[in-house]
Design an enzyme around this catalytic site. Structure first.
Site, PDB file in Angstrom:
ATOM      1  CD  GLU A  35      26.870  54.755  -4.364  1.00 50.18           C
ATOM      2  OE1 GLU A  35      27.120  55.608  -4.468  1.00 50.18           O
ATOM      3  OE2 GLU A  35      27.236  54.437  -3.286  1.00 50.18           O
ATOM      4  NE  ARG A 260      25.120  68.031  -6.524  1.00 53.34           N
ATOM      5  CZ  ARG A 260      24.694  66.654  -6.713  1.00 53.34           C
ATOM      6  NH1 ARG A 260      25.528  65.476  -8.068  1.00 53.34           N
ATOM      7  NH2 ARG A 260      24.737  65.551  -5.433  1.00 53.34           N
ATOM      8  CE  LYS A 270      22.524  59.488  -2.831  1.00 50.19           C
ATOM      9  NZ  LYS A 270      22.822  58.138  -3.464  1.00 50.19           N
TER      10      LYS A 270
HETATM   11  P1  ATP Z   1      24.678  62.630  -3.357  1.00 46.85           P
HETATM   12  O1  ATP Z   1      25.772  63.478  -3.900  1.00 46.85           O
HETATM   13  O2  ATP Z   1      23.490  63.704  -2.479  1.00 46.85           O
HETATM   14  O3  ATP Z   1      25.006  61.603  -2.681  1.00 46.85           O
HETATM   15  P2  ATP Z   1      24.928  61.243  -5.771  1.00 46.85           P
HETATM   16  O4  ATP Z   1      24.940  61.845  -6.911  1.00 46.85           O
HETATM   17  O5  ATP Z   1      26.105  60.077  -5.123  1.00 46.85           O
HETATM   18  O6  ATP Z   1      23.744  62.164  -4.809  1.00 46.85           O
HETATM   19  P3  ATP Z   1      23.395  58.475  -6.704  1.00 46.85           P
HETATM   20  O7  ATP Z   1      22.534  58.168  -6.059  1.00 46.85           O
HETATM   21  O8  ATP Z   1      24.341  58.708  -6.874  1.00 46.85           O
HETATM   22  O9  ATP Z   1      23.276  59.744  -5.521  1.00 46.85           O
HETATM   23  O10 ATP Z   1      22.632  60.009  -7.531  1.00 46.85           O
HETATM   24  C1  ATP Z   1      21.681  59.366  -8.889  1.00 46.85           C
HETATM   25  C2  ATP Z   1      21.011  60.206 -10.090  1.00 46.85           C
HETATM   26  O11 ATP Z   1      20.321  61.388  -9.309  1.00 46.85           O
HETATM   27  C3  ATP Z   1      22.473  60.403 -10.617  1.00 46.85           C
HETATM   28  O12 ATP Z   1      22.497  60.753 -12.127  1.00 46.85           O
HETATM   29  C4  ATP Z   1      22.731  61.847  -9.973  1.00 46.85           C
HETATM   30  O13 ATP Z   1      23.318  62.510 -11.242  1.00 46.85           O
HETATM   31  C5  ATP Z   1      21.804  62.811  -9.442  1.00 46.85           C
HETATM   32  N1  ATP Z   1      21.496  63.496  -9.039  1.00 46.85           N
HETATM   33  C6  ATP Z   1      21.634  63.263  -7.698  1.00 46.85           C
HETATM   34  N2  ATP Z   1      21.655  64.627  -7.098  1.00 46.85           N
HETATM   35  C7  ATP Z   1      21.669  65.244  -7.218  1.00 46.85           C
HETATM   36  C8  ATP Z   1      20.882  67.236  -7.474  1.00 46.85           C
HETATM   37  N3  ATP Z   1      20.988  67.616  -6.172  1.00 46.85           N
HETATM   38  N4  ATP Z   1      20.283  67.011  -8.330  1.00 46.85           N
HETATM   39  C9  ATP Z   1      20.214  66.974 -10.092  1.00 46.85           C
HETATM   40  N5  ATP Z   1      20.231  65.535  -9.534  1.00 46.85           N
HETATM   41  C10 ATP Z   1      21.239  65.136  -9.042  1.00 46.85           C
HETATM   42 MG    MG Z   2      26.564  58.908  -6.720  1.00 46.24          MG
END
Ligand code: ATP
Ligand code: MG
Length: 567
Positions: A35, A260, A270
């Protein structure tokens, strides 16, 4: 296709099985779906390595897809940084960069389709009311009073939602599934909301936006993704993912969830990282203390080290915490192989070699990398006045301190043996200069009479030295789990007040005078360093990537087979 060679784990096993049964016609097509609401962090690297790595291993493809369904938080700056970062990590989406917003038209049509089949309705409850009606884990939900609207009324209202007739939050489109489902995600989830907001790509073309769940699976389907790999928090969303693609009768990718990445001393969210930037706790998203990949890059970590780390931590079905020292271990291992050794003094103390001829300069030969003979040798100038580290001299040496002190002889790396004769102090009583003598017979570091010294220290010739600013880093947070807070405090209370130390007036050997931004070195005895983009001609700035000491290697040798994950 080459025989698969990647690290073994359950997702890879699933793909191997699918290849055997021909489930997707032998295709592997993954996607990385960020995102664009912030910079990527080391957690995303795990997902990137997994998605791109698996596809590469099986001769497949990986799409980059921006999950841009949330116009209020998303920006083009983030899109750009995400692309740059994925490329920096070493991965290529070729011509397959997509946006969920490309599918807004199709998703809207699918919304209409579910209304026509009686599986979606326009609901006039407010967000709060929707929450109240949803029930809890132990109580079933109540049907919305708007659940029984006719298809015609729903079509009319949804079209008018799209046309902008209603204010934000006044209505939603919801899937008609099961208000008593044990899975809360299945209790008539919202598909569309009204949001009169400017989108970074579609501008004001839309004032209704699909929810993540109504966009994600269908985007996967449109792109004919085979394995839709996401993190464990989406496990409970999988029934809904499946429900939408099944009801719509479209191609059905398989969602698979993995753990994760969590790291000690580190926050990977983020939202919280944005807070650190906005409140000025760090200098920006790419501050070298940040766990963002932009920060990590600026700190001097290499993409190879990050990929090795992501391979080493594996993939599992339960969340855990990885030691930060394991990441650092992989960085040291990589830099040890590739970083040129140089001499630099970061807290200088002047040394005058009284019996060395004034005006004489000798070029000493120094090895660039003992790990890699092909990196060759260089010349380092030696002269009468040098700098050494302040901590390499003690007027009053404690037991087992073998570096310089009055009367003590040490070896200068690639130079001579010197013996300290006296120390000069300022009016505050601080040592500002020391006087030594050298033994001309010891050039290159050995005494013909076979006498030994107990330590070797590094040095830089004063007349030839290049000045630099050096930034030393410690963990951004002072405790292992920064999201654990005391009552009334937020996570910023756990910030480490000593995470950055700036040293001005460091002295570097002259070979570094034109070191380009991002180049990486080992400063002998001090650690790995890289040139920061803040450098200007004549004013170099170095970041310490890591000190030399490898705590992970120590942990590992202390307890053979030590678990990587903390219980
Ligand atoms: P955050 O919680 O940091 O905002 P998010 O999951 O909302 O992370 P996205 O931009 O939606 O961030 O993530 C893109 C991809 O990266 C998704 O498939 C998500 O599952 C993966 N991802 C995000 N954080 C992690 C992590 N700590 N370990 C492994 N994969 C991750
Ligand atoms: Mg997300």
């Amino acid at each position: 296709m080459n025989p698969p060679t990647g690290p073994s784990h359950f997702i890879r096993d699933i793909i191997l099985e699918d290849m055997k049964t021909g489930k997707f016609g032998g295709r592997v097509h993954t996607r990385f779906p960020p995102e664009p609401n912030g910079y990527l962090h080391i957690g995303h690297a795990k997902s990137i390595c997994l998605n791109f790595g698996l596809a590469a291993e099986f001769g497949g493809k990986t799409n980059l897809r921006f999950d841009d369904t949330n116009p209020e938080k998303e920006e083009t700056e983030y899109v750009d940084s995400i692309m740059e970062t994925v490329r920096w990590l070493g991965f290529d989406w070729e011509d397959r960069c997509f946006y969920a917003s490309d599918y807004f038209g199709q998703l809207y049509e699918w919304g209409l389709q579910l209304i026509r089949s009686g599986q979606a309705y326009v609901c006039d409850l407010t967000a709060d009311e929707v929450r109240q009606y949803r029930g809890t884990l132990t109580e079933p939900g109540k049907p919305s009073p708007w659940r029984g609207r006719s298809v015609e009324e729903n079509l009319d209202l949804f079209q008018r939602m799209k046309a902008g007739e209603f204010p934000d939050g006044s209505r939603t489109l919801r899937a008609k599934i099961d208000m008593a489902s044990p899975n809360l995600n299945m209790r008539d989830p919202v598909m569309y909301r009204i949001l009169h907001a400017e989108h970074h790509r579609t501008g004001d073309a839309w004032c209704i936006y699909p929810m993540y769940d109504f966009a994600h699976g269908q985007s996967d389907s449109i792109e004919r993704i085979t394995h839709s790999i996401c993190t464990l928090e989406f496990e409970d969303h999988r029934p809904l993912y499946d429900w939408y693609v099944e009801q719509l009768g479209i191609y059905h990718p398989q969602q698979i969830e993995f753990d994760r990445l969590n790291l000690t001393y580190t926050l990977l969210s983020k939202r919280k990282l944005l807070t650190l930037v906005q409140e000025g706790h760090v200098r920006g998203w790419d501050d070298p203390r940040m766990p963002t990949l932009a920060g990590i890059k600026r700190r001097g970590f290499t993409p190879e080290a990050i990929r090795n780390f992501c391979g080493a931590i594996g993939v599992s079905k339960t969340n855990g915490i990885i030691e930060l020292s394991l990441l650092e271990h992989h960085v040291r291992e990589d830099l040890n192989r590739r970083a040129a050794r140089v001499m630099a003094v970061i807290r200088p103390l002047r040394v005058v070699i009284d019996n060395y001829p004034e005006g004489q300069v000798e070029e000493m030969e120094a090895v660039n990398n003992p790990e890699d003979a092909s990196m060759g040798v260089r010349k380092v100038p030696f002269s009468r006045v040098l700098y050494i580290e302040q901590e390499d001299f003690r007027e009053d040496p404690p037991k087992q301190y073998y570096r310089l002190s009055p009367g003590r002889e040490v070896r200068l790396r690639y130079g001579y043996f010197i013996t300290c004769r006296s120390a000069v102090k300022n009016e505050k009583g601080e040592v500002v200069e020391i006087h030594c003598t050298y033994d001309p017979e010891t050039r290159g570091g050995n005494a013909p009479d076979g006498r030994k010294v107990k330590s070797t220290i590094h040095w830089v010739s004063a007349a030839h030295a290049v000045d630099a600013e050096v930034r030393l880093y410690d963990t951004l947070f002072a405790c292992e789990n920064p999201s654990e807070t005391k009552e009334g405090e937020d996570f910023t209370a756990n910030l480490n007040p000593h995470s950055l130390e700036i040293l001005r007036g460091a002295k570097l050997e002259p070979s570094l005078a034109n070191a380009p931004v991002e180049s990486r070195y080992q400063f002998e005895r001090l650690g790995y360093f890289c040139v920061d983009p803040d450098s200007t001609p004549g004013n170099l700035v170095f970041n310490r990537t890591l000190a030399l000491r490898d705590t992970w290697a120590r942990i590992e040798s202390r307890a053979q087979g030590a678990p990587r994950k903390k219980p």
